[in-house]
Design an enzyme around this catalytic site. Structure first.
Site, PDB file in Angstrom:
ATOM      1  N   GLY A 164      25.126 -32.946  11.752  1.00 27.22           N
ATOM      2  CA  GLY A 164      25.737 -33.524  12.949  1.00 27.22           C
ATOM      3  C   GLY A 164      25.423 -32.728  14.201  1.00 27.22           C
ATOM      4  N   GLY A 165      24.278 -32.016  14.187  1.00 29.19           N
ATOM      5  CA  GLY A 165      23.829 -31.376  15.421  1.00 29.19           C
ATOM      6  C   GLY A 165      24.294 -29.941  15.612  1.00 29.19           C
ATOM      7  N   GLU A 200      11.544 -27.413  11.010  1.00 27.65           N
ATOM      8  CA  GLU A 200      10.821 -28.697  10.981  1.00 27.65           C
ATOM      9  C   GLU A 200      10.039 -28.889  12.271  1.00 27.65           C
ATOM     10  OE1 GLU A 200      13.951 -31.650  10.608  1.00 27.65           O
ATOM     11  OE2 GLU A 200      13.844 -31.579   8.426  1.00 27.65           O
ATOM     12  N   ARG A 292      30.118 -40.477   2.103  1.00 32.28           N
ATOM     13  CA  ARG A 292      31.436 -41.033   2.431  1.00 32.28           C
ATOM     14  C   ARG A 292      31.248 -42.424   3.030  1.00 32.28           C
ATOM     15  NH1 ARG A 292      29.889 -37.821   6.847  1.00 32.28           N
ATOM     16  NH2 ARG A 292      29.595 -39.120   8.677  1.00 32.28           N
ATOM     17  N   VAL A 295      32.389 -44.433   9.839  1.00 26.35           N
ATOM     18  CA  VAL A 295      33.124 -45.139  10.899  1.00 26.35           C
ATOM     19  C   VAL A 295      32.503 -46.520  11.136  1.00 26.35           C
ATOM     20  CG1 VAL A 295      33.711 -45.120  13.367  1.00 26.35           C
ATOM     21  CG2 VAL A 295      33.846 -42.997  12.046  1.00 26.35           C
ATOM     22  N   ARG A 336      32.825 -47.987  20.025  1.00 27.62           N
ATOM     23  CA  ARG A 336      33.967 -47.116  19.713  1.00 27.62           C
ATOM     24  C   ARG A 336      34.810 -46.944  20.961  1.00 27.62           C
ATOM     25  NH1 ARG A 336      31.997 -42.296  15.650  1.00 27.62           N
ATOM     26  NH2 ARG A 336      30.556 -43.543  14.401  1.00 27.62           N
TER      27      ARG A 336
END
Ligand code: MV4
Length: 447
Positions: A164-165, A200, A292, A295, A336
């Site tokens: 996630g960065g 990378e 999982r 969202v 969102r």
């Protein structure tokens, strides 16, 4: 089938799971922190147990309290939703120890995919395209520089425990390497207690495209097409859509097959997402796998008419997946809606909702836990609603989304609605030609 499921979460996703359980004839147990006593998930569930104080560490992340709540209510399974304990290997194994089915990945799977360098190696072995770089973890600064020279700058170094960065650094030339290496390792050690790094080639201005998969206990997996999540700000997704404007049938087929190969190679059980970067040539590369429900899962539900929570519950119980891979001919998009001020750096704005009107009409779905008079506590994520729209074409989706956003009334707090309206009017967004860098140059003033 399971008789009673405890939902170890709050907010819209807790409601979302309760709704499917109700349709499946499964009893539900809500858990809540003291500030969430008046929340809708508490009212919607058949039973509710208070599991601690407002800070997540004392309630929604408190493993003994959640497991005790399941024990005293005789729940036979736990659905963790997203966030909180959804990708917590310890929680998954404690559930197993107590004979409670964890509706999510096994501890082993969470650990294997949570370590990003080993997840990448596993996927590469399964034949999934990966980004050129180091073979596993970097052993030294010198090794990093050597590989970078070979594959050519720019490169990126990433924390194996990150995601996630977090814990990554882009490096444009060798002179920058040492500082980036030291900074990233210090940051990763502090954040994750692990400073393992891999390297990378840096893919400039990619699209973030992910494939929804479902695997069953017999080792069979299927995919439910892609979601384009390129509209992000500081690694927070704001809008997701399916199908992706840049994915054609051929690419979808290739990415779907790769995602299935990866899932079947590890015997993945349950709903999962394989994240890819797609470069400007339309080449795709494995990035991470999420173990999982996500969202943005409703956009996939809208175009496939598939209840993903029901699928999770079914495969957790041991029922095989249908094995059909979906190539939808509908379009869907999610905005969102966060309790944040988009004109002020998306600063969180918790507080009381004094007046509320939820949009409706054809092709409009709102997944939300808020109501008029509800007070948003400052302790958790600021997402208060997901506005999901579907239609026959992308153009119609955007028109319908703008109409629904204009119908949405949330008074008493600032929200991201004005940003979304402006986005729906943006020519570049409407053209479908944008990358993950799009929001960096977006004008958030005058909202
Ligand atoms: C990259 C990349 C370019 N090249 N890796 C961001 C989150 C984390 N999962 C990995 N990320 C990236 N990895 C290579 N080799 C660019 C990003 C990235 C990004 C990816 C998806 C969506 C938004 C992003 C924003 C900035 C950087």
């Amino acid at each position: 089938m399971f008789k009673k499921i405890l939902i170890a979460n709050r907010g819209e996703i807790a409601l979302r799971v309760i709704r499917t359980c109700r349709e499946m004839g499964i009893k539900t147990v809500a858990v809540y922190s003291t500030v969430d006593k008046e929340s809708l998930h508490v009212k919607f569930a058949d039973e509710a147990v208070c599991i601690g104080k407002a800070p997540s560490s004392e309630s929604y992340l408190n493993i003994p309290n959640i497991v005790s709540a399941a024990e005293i209510t005789n729940a036979d399974a736990i659905h963790p939703g997203y966030g909180f304990v959804s990708e917590n290997a310890e929680f998954s194994s404690v559930c197993e120890e107590y004979g409670i089915k964890f509706i999510g990945a096994s501890a082993d799977m969470i650990n294997r995919m949570g370590d990003k360098a080993s997840a990448k190696a596993t996927m590469e072995k399964a034949g999934v395209p990966t980004i050129p770089g180091s073979k596993g973890l970097l052993k030294s600064l010198e090794e990093g520089k050597k590989i970078a020279k070979k594959i050519k700058y720019p490169v990126i170094i990433k924390a194996t425990a990150g995601g996630g960065g977090r814990g990554m650094r882009i490096i444009n030339k060798e002179e920058e390497f040492e500082k980036a290496w030291n900074d990233a390792r210090t940051e990763s050690k502090a954040a994750f207690g692990n400073d393992g790094m891999y390297l990378e080639k840096y893919i400039e201005e990619p699209r973030h495209i992910e494939i929804q998969i479902v695997g069953d206990s017999r080792g069979k997996a299927c995919h439910l097409s892609e979601r384009d999540c390129s509209i992000q700000r500081r690694h927070q997704k704001l809008v997701e859509e399916t199908p992706s404007p840049i994915v054609n049938d051929k690419l979808r087929e290739k990415m779907g097959k790769a995602a299935i190969a990866g899932a079947e190679a590890i015997g993945y059980e349950g709903a999962g997402t394989v994240e890819f970067l797609v470069d400007k040539h339309g080449d795709f590369y494995f990035m991470e796998m999420n173990t999982r429900i996500q969202v943005e899962h409703p956009i996939t539900e809208e175009v496939t008419d598939y209840d993903l929570i029901k699928e999770q519950i079914k495969v957790a119980y041991g029922i095989p997946v249908t094995g059909i891979n979906y190539y939808p001919n509908l379009f869907a998009m999610e905005c969102r809606i966060n309790a944040e001020d988009p004109a002020n750096g998306f600063r969180p704005c918790p507080g009381k909702i004094t007046n509320l009107h939820i949009p409706g009409g054809h092709g409009v779905r709102v997944d939300s836990h808020v109501y008029a008079g509800y007070t948003i506590p400052p302790n958790y994520d600021s997402m208060i609603a997901k506005l999901i729209v579907s239609a026959q074409t992308r153009e119609e989706v955007i028109v319908r989304m703008k109409r629904a956003l204009q119908e949405f009334v949330i008074e008493g707090i600032k929200t991201t609605i004005p940003f979304h309206i402006k986005l729906m009017e943006d020519e570049q967004f409407k053209s479908g030609k944008f990358t993950t860098a799009f929001l960096e140059s977006f004008d958030f003033s005058k909202l």
